[in-house]
Motif scaffolding. Structure first.
Motif, PDB file in Angstrom:
ATOM      1  N   ASP A  26      84.777   5.989 149.330  1.00 42.20           N
ATOM      2  CA  ASP A  26      85.925   6.870 149.124  1.00 42.20           C
ATOM      3  C   ASP A  26      87.232   6.083 149.239  1.00 42.20           C
ATOM      4  OD1 ASP A  26      87.815   8.849 149.012  1.00 42.20           O
ATOM      5  OD2 ASP A  26      86.912  10.106 150.556  1.00 42.20           O
ATOM      6  N   SER A  27      87.908   5.913 148.136  1.00 44.49           N
ATOM      7  CA  SER A  27      89.136   5.106 148.132  1.00 44.49           C
ATOM      8  C   SER A  27      90.278   5.787 148.889  1.00 44.49           C
ATOM      9  CB  SER A  27      89.569   4.810 146.700  1.00 44.49           C
ATOM     10  OG  SER A  27      89.757   6.028 145.984  1.00 44.49           O
ATOM     11  N   SER A  28      90.117   7.080 149.198  1.00 44.65           N
ATOM     12  CA  SER A  28      91.184   7.764 149.941  1.00 44.65           C
ATOM     13  C   SER A  28      90.983   7.673 151.444  1.00 44.65           C
ATOM     14  CB  SER A  28      91.251   9.232 149.524  1.00 44.65           C
ATOM     15  OG  SER A  28      90.069   9.910 149.927  1.00 44.65           O
ATOM     16  N   THR A  30      91.386   6.771 155.049  1.00 42.95           N
ATOM     17  CA  THR A  30      92.652   6.433 155.684  1.00 42.95           C
ATOM     18  C   THR A  30      92.477   5.616 156.948  1.00 42.95           C
ATOM     19  OG1 THR A  30      93.473   8.547 154.861  1.00 42.95           O
ATOM     20  CG2 THR A  30      94.797   7.437 156.528  1.00 42.95           C
ATOM     21  N   SER A  51      94.555   2.230 156.598  1.00 44.38           N
ATOM     22  CA  SER A  51      94.316   1.757 155.237  1.00 44.38           C
ATOM     23  C   SER A  51      95.508   1.001 154.656  1.00 44.38           C
ATOM     24  CB  SER A  51      93.959   2.931 154.320  1.00 44.38           C
ATOM     25  OG  SER A  51      94.998   3.879 154.324  1.00 44.38           O
ATOM     26  N   GLY A  93      88.962  10.211 156.208  1.00 44.04           N
ATOM     27  CA  GLY A  93      90.088  10.446 155.322  1.00 44.04           C
ATOM     28  C   GLY A  93      90.882  11.639 155.789  1.00 44.04           C
TER      29      GLY A  93
END
Lengths: 110, 114
Positions: A26-28, A30, A51, A93
């Motif tokens: 998941d690139s989101s 945090t 992140s 996230g």
């Protein structure tokens, strides 16, 4: 959902550096964490990184984050036998719920 | 020394029996997590509470598992009826719930269902 992958085992010689790697999907994400679990115990937070950071150093521990590749690593300098444990990578996230990897068993031998 | 306290530490029970696991979160923490750890699945999130309200229990088998927070100092996880496949270590964790939710873990309850 989030998927966090780690290799299951790492064996190093006492005094060497250990590098434990983790990838996530998941690139989101945090917040990214490293936890340590000793036999019969719960998980203990070792360190974490936001992140928006690339690196964080805390005594013998160095965390590197490559957001582009979604890759997190934990380096332990001068590894000692007391560092033998299972190390978990975890990411969270917007929901703030940590998703954990399967854990990497670090074995330190003389 | 603030810590998350879980009881019992070990539980062996027969299939079909009710099991109740208890957790006392760190005073002042308003988020509570229940995780289950097995060799096959690793750490799985079962339930998540914030301010005593369940926000996510999608990982929990609803037909036999239930999680509650009767008050801010107690979280419970019940299994009724228990099955051998429920054998695992169950961890409770609490967090301050402010931005970066660092989760502080208890020592776990090792459950064996025979």
């Amino acid at each position: 959902g989030e998927d966090v992958e780690q290799s299951l085992f790492l064996s190093v010689r006492e005094g060497d550096s250990s590098v434990i790697n983790c990838t996530y999907t998941d690139s989101s994400s945090t917040y990214l964490y490293w936890y340590k679990q000793e036999p019969g115990a719960g998980l203990q937070l070792l360190t974490y990184i936001f992140s928006n950071m690339d690196m964080k150093q805390d005594q013998r521990l160095t965390v590197l984050l490559n957001k582009k590749d979604k890759h997190l690593s934990l380096r332990i300098a001068d590894t000692q036998t007391g560092d033998s444990a299972i190390y978990f990578c975890a990411v969270s996230g917007g929901s703030y719920i940590p998703t954990f990897g399967r854990g990497t068993s670090l074995i330190v031998h003389p | 020394d603030a810590r998350v306290t879980q009881t019992p530490r070990h539980k062996v029970t027969e299939m079909g029996q009710e099991v109740t696991m208890r957790c006392q979160p760190i005073l002042g923490h308003n988020t509570v997590f229940w995780y289950r750890q097995t060799m096959m699945q690793g750490l799985e999130l079962l339930a998540y509470f914030r301010n005593r309200a369940p926000l996510d229990d999608s990982g929990m088998p609803k037909d036999r598992f239930s999680a509650e927070m009767p008050d801010a100092t107690l979280a419970t996880l019940k299994i009724q009826p228990s099955e051998p496949r429920d054998s695992a270590v169950y961890f409770c964790a609490s967090g301050p719930g402010q931005g970066d939710t660092e989760a502080f873990f208890g020592q776990g309850t090792r459950l064996t269902v025979v």
